[in-house]
Design an enzyme around this catalytic site. Structure first.
Site, PDB file in Angstrom:
ATOM      1  N   CYS A 112       0.835  -1.205   0.000  1.00 28.22           N
ATOM      2  CA  CYS A 112       0.000   0.000   0.000  1.00 28.22           C
ATOM      3  C   CYS A 112       0.867   1.251   0.000  1.00 28.22           C
ATOM      4  O   CYS A 112       0.629   2.187  -0.773  1.00 28.22           O
ATOM      5  CB  CYS A 112      -0.921  -0.011   1.222  1.00 28.22           C
ATOM      6  SG  CYS A 112      -2.149   1.308   1.213  1.00 28.22           S
ATOM      7  N   CYS A 229       7.932   3.515   5.634  1.00 24.06           N
ATOM      8  CA  CYS A 229       6.946   3.367   4.568  1.00 24.06           C
ATOM      9  C   CYS A 229       7.603   3.212   3.204  1.00 24.06           C
ATOM     10  O   CYS A 229       6.938   2.949   2.216  1.00 24.06           O
ATOM     11  CB  CYS A 229       6.017   4.581   4.541  1.00 24.06           C
ATOM     12  SG  CYS A 229       6.868   6.137   4.314  1.00 24.06           S
TER      13      CYS A 229
END
Length: 240
Positions: A112, A229
Site C-alpha cells: 500500500c 513506509c
C-alpha cells in the site's frame, strides 16, 4: 559532481540552518519534502534563505482531515506553493478491488505504501538533483539511528543520476523541534494536541501513551524494525 563524503564531514556538526543554507547554495534543483512538524521547521528556516523555495507533499488519499487542513495552513502562512503529489489511480483501484481497503493489516504495509507513497515520490525525485527531509536520528532507533546530515540516496538514485538527500535535523531531538515551532509560532498539525506524535495515514496512525516512543503509533501491528513506509527505504536497505 559533489563529493558527498567531504560535504558530510563539513556539515556534520553544523546547525540545521547552516546545513539548509549549504544545501540551497549547492543545488538549484532541490525541494523540501513536507508532511509533519519537522518539515515545517525546515520551511520556516528555508523561506528566509531563498526566493526559490520548492516544497512538495504526498496525498495518499488516506490522510486525516486535520492533515489536509494543516497543509493548507502552511501554504497560506508562508505564501508558498506546495506541490501535491497523488498516487496513480489505476494502481490504487487495482489493489483495493483485489485485496480490499485494509489489506495492509493482513500482509504488511509495504504494498500500500509503495503504491500510495513510494511510486509518486520516485516520479518526483526523478525531476530533482537533491531533496531535503525532516528525518531525525531519534525518530526511530531501529531504522534511523544512523541518519547522516547529507547522504547519497541509495534508494532513489539511478545509473544515470546520483540523488543527494539532506537531513538537516538529523541531530535534533523532538524537544528541539517543538521548542523551535513554539518560538517561531509556526503552524502544526492539530492531531499533535490529541496524542499523535508521528502522523501518517489515518488507518495506520494512532496516538501514543505517555512514555511510549513516538514511532509506536505507526504500523503498531508490525515489528519495530519495519516501521518505514519506503520514503526512506535506504534506512532499511542498510540493515539487510
Amino acid at each position: 559532481m559533489t563529493d558527498i563524503q567531504t560535504l558530510r564531514e563539513e556539515l556534520e556538526g553544523q546547525s540545521p540552518r547552516s546545513i539548509l543554507k549549504a544545501a540551497l547554495k549547492q543545488y538549484d534543483n532541490i525541494a523540501i519534502s513536507f508532511s509533519g512538524a519537522e518539515d515545517v521547521v525546515l520551511i520556516e528556516m528555508a523561506h528566509k534563505l531563498t526566493d526559490n523555495l520548492r516544497v512538495f507533499t504526498l496525498d495518499t488519499g488516506r490522510l486525516h482531515p486535520e492533515t489536509y487542513e494543516f497543509v493548507e495552513r502552511v501554504r497560506k502562512h508562508y505564501g508558498i506553493e506546495i506541490e501535491v503529489l497523488f498516487p496513480d489511480a489505476e494502481e490504487v483501484q487495482d489493489m483495493v478491488n483485489k485485496k480490499g481497503l485494509f489489506s495492509f493489516y493482513e500482509d504488511g504495509h509495504g504494498e500500500c505504501c509503495g503504491i500510495r507513497k513510494v511510486n509518486p515520490l520516485r516520479r518526483k525525485l526523478a525531476t530533482v538533483d537533491a531533496w531535503i527531509t525532516g528525518q531525525r536520528k531519534d525518530q526511530s532507533p531501529d531504522t534511523r539511528n544512523d541518519v547522516p546530515v547529507v547522504q547519497e540516496d541509495t534508494a532513489f538514485s539511478t545509473d544515470e543520476k546520483t540523488l543527494v538527500k539532506f537531513n538537516p535535523l538529523a541531530n535534533w531531538t523532538s524537544k528541539e523541534v517543538w521548542d523551535y515551532i513554539r518560538m517561531s509560532e509556526a503552524p502544526y498539525n492539530e492531531l499533535h494536541e490529541k496524542g499523535f506524535v508521528s502522523i501518517g495515514c489515518q488507518p495506520c496512525t494512532r496516538p501514543v501513551l505517555p512514555g511510549q516512543h513516538e514511532r509506536e503509533g505507526r504500523w503498531w501491528w508490525e515489528e519495530a524494525t519495519q516501521k518505514e513506509c519506503g520514503l526512506h527505504a535506504d534506512n532499511l536497505i542498510a540493515r539487510d
